[in-house]
Design an enzyme around this catalytic site. Sequence first.
Site, PDB file in Angstrom:
ATOM      1  N   PHE A 175      20.823  16.033  61.991  1.00 12.76           N
ATOM      2  CA  PHE A 175      19.730  16.888  61.560  1.00 12.76           C
ATOM      3  C   PHE A 175      18.458  16.099  61.286  1.00 12.76           C
ATOM      4  O   PHE A 175      17.415  16.671  61.060  1.00 12.76           O
ATOM      5  CB  PHE A 175      20.123  17.681  60.301  1.00 12.76           C
ATOM      6  CG  PHE A 175      21.401  18.472  60.484  1.00 12.76           C
ATOM      7  CD1 PHE A 175      21.637  19.149  61.657  1.00 12.76           C
ATOM      8  CD2 PHE A 175      22.353  18.502  59.492  1.00 12.76           C
ATOM      9  CE1 PHE A 175      22.818  19.869  61.831  1.00 12.76           C
ATOM     10  CE2 PHE A 175      23.541  19.209  59.650  1.00 12.76           C
ATOM     11  CZ  PHE A 175      23.760  19.900  60.829  1.00 12.76           C
ATOM     12  N   TRP A 227      15.590  24.134  60.209  1.00 14.86           N
ATOM     13  CA  TRP A 227      15.427  22.702  59.926  1.00 14.86           C
ATOM     14  C   TRP A 227      16.706  21.945  60.264  1.00 14.86           C
ATOM     15  O   TRP A 227      16.661  20.800  60.711  1.00 14.86           O
ATOM     16  CB  TRP A 227      15.084  22.515  58.446  1.00 14.86           C
ATOM     17  CG  TRP A 227      14.982  21.083  58.007  1.00 14.86           C
ATOM     18  CD1 TRP A 227      13.869  20.289  58.001  1.00 14.86           C
ATOM     19  CD2 TRP A 227      16.052  20.258  57.496  1.00 14.86           C
ATOM     20  NE1 TRP A 227      14.176  19.037  57.532  1.00 14.86           N
ATOM     21  CE2 TRP A 227      15.491  18.984  57.210  1.00 14.86           C
ATOM     22  CE3 TRP A 227      17.402  20.464  57.247  1.00 14.86           C
ATOM     23  CZ2 TRP A 227      16.261  17.937  56.684  1.00 14.86           C
ATOM     24  CZ3 TRP A 227      18.159  19.432  56.740  1.00 14.86           C
ATOM     25  CH2 TRP A 227      17.596  18.181  56.461  1.00 14.86           C
ATOM     26  N   HIS A 228      17.851  22.602  60.086  1.00 18.19           N
ATOM     27  CA  HIS A 228      19.125  21.929  60.293  1.00 18.19           C
ATOM     28  C   HIS A 228      19.432  21.678  61.765  1.00 18.19           C
ATOM     29  O   HIS A 228      20.225  20.785  62.081  1.00 18.19           O
ATOM     30  CB  HIS A 228      20.270  22.734  59.667  1.00 18.19           C
ATOM     31  CG  HIS A 228      20.362  22.583  58.186  1.00 18.19           C
ATOM     32  ND1 HIS A 228      19.604  23.333  57.313  1.00 18.19           N
ATOM     33  CD2 HIS A 228      21.105  21.751  57.416  1.00 18.19           C
ATOM     34  CE1 HIS A 228      19.894  22.971  56.069  1.00 18.19           C
ATOM     35  NE2 HIS A 228      20.790  22.020  56.104  1.00 18.19           N
ATOM     36  N   GLY A 229      18.848  22.431  62.648  1.00 21.70           N
ATOM     37  CA  GLY A 229      19.145  22.172  64.051  1.00 21.70           C
ATOM     38  C   GLY A 229      18.609  23.235  64.978  1.00 21.70           C
ATOM     39  O   GLY A 229      18.301  24.361  64.569  1.00 21.70           O
TER      40      GLY A 229
END
Length: 482
Positions: free
Chosen positions: A482, A325-327
């Site tokens: 993000f 989800w962060h990248g």
Amino acid sequence: MLFNSVDFAVFLPLVFLAYWFVTQHNLKAQNILLLLASYLFYGWWDWRFLSLILFSTIIDYTIGLHLHKTNRSQKRKLLLWLSLLINLGFLGFFKYYNFFLDNLIEAFTFFGTPLQARSLSIILPVGISFYTFQTLSYTIDIYRRKMEPTHNFIAFAAFVSFFPQLVAGPIERAQNLLPQFFKPRKFNYTCAVDGLRQILWGLVKKVIVADSCARYANIIFDNSDDLTGSSLVLGAVFFAFQIYGDFSGYSDIAIGTARLFGFNLMKNFAFPYFSRDIAEFWRRWHISLSTWFRDYLYIPLGGSRGNTAMQVRNVFIIFVVSGFWHGANWTFIVWGGINALYFLPILLSGKNRRHLDDVASGKIYASFREISSIGFTFILTLLAWIFFRAENISHAWNYIQGIFSQSLFQVPNFDGFIPSKAVLGIVAIFVIVEWFGRTGVYAIEKLGLKWHPMVRLGFYYLLSLAVLLFSGQKQEFIYFQF
């Protein structure tokens, strides 16, 4: 529009004055004003992406109404999947298209069949990961019959785009934030002052702590191959406080700003670096995302129920998905996997709910055992953060190898080591203030309330002056990417 910018310093007072002095007796007018202000705030980066957030708003508003109208199981599932596919489809395209394409090309090349495909120059819309999850909570909760949909499109659109927390959270649940758009809001001086105090502390975290640490974290990570192990340790420490000050600072400013308008957002950080194990750390770090994944992914998968294999599977899924989800980078996936490895022994031994209170509760100082636990947890977190910050897996691995070398005990040798000592002093003071304020919602919530009013105001003016003095090294918030 950045919270730590002159633009926002002009924007916020103007919206505040219009909200309380022009529209205060008309709830609908207040919601319209917040909607317009939120779209202006978001469009300040790139007005083209306003169509994306508007489309997402219309889709989930419409699907929510149809979910409530029908009792047919198949149709309700179809509507839910439609919401999931559209929202996650947009998120996947803008955020992960090139990642999957590049890895697909590499895979075909590895097996001797080069694939001809070109990546796209895709601009990632600011905050798409945050408002996507926020709108999904709405349709999922209606599907689960935990809430009823709203017929008020203005209120729903204002909920989706609410500017204080639009681009970097907290990720609010529809059940918490949406009903607040239907309640009459009257100006509360005490809440407004508390909101300003929390905004000030958020700016201290961002401008003084995070941005100061960022300067030296960047120097060290960008030149890690040529530095001693001791320098690399300092780089990891600087980054740990950069990301904490940056992200929790944003959350404090968002929560404080919302309070100025009569809204209560959920707490997003609870002094995570005072955690005594990794399970406690994840109850205190980015709480809105951790609880979102818990409620909408981990528990539906079975949570900690079932046999050991299922528990291991669920833990890895939740942490790897959280990392992704962060990248769109393997470093984030590995970061999530490392935290899963940290978490598993605690879960399987049944100790994941061991530390539910504040450390050294009711005491000024922690015990030696608590300090040891905090230190060990921080070291584990520090090592994981290296993957989060590194450019790629190889960079992270070489960085860690560099730490555990003979040069670990040498004097740091990076450019700016001498002035960086002042930043370490700032970090030390920051940690002390956080420690004594750890039972509050934010560190200075109760600090100085019993002081003489002039002394208290002097303290706030000094903090404000310090923020202004440090504002020359302004940087964007990390979580905007993000």
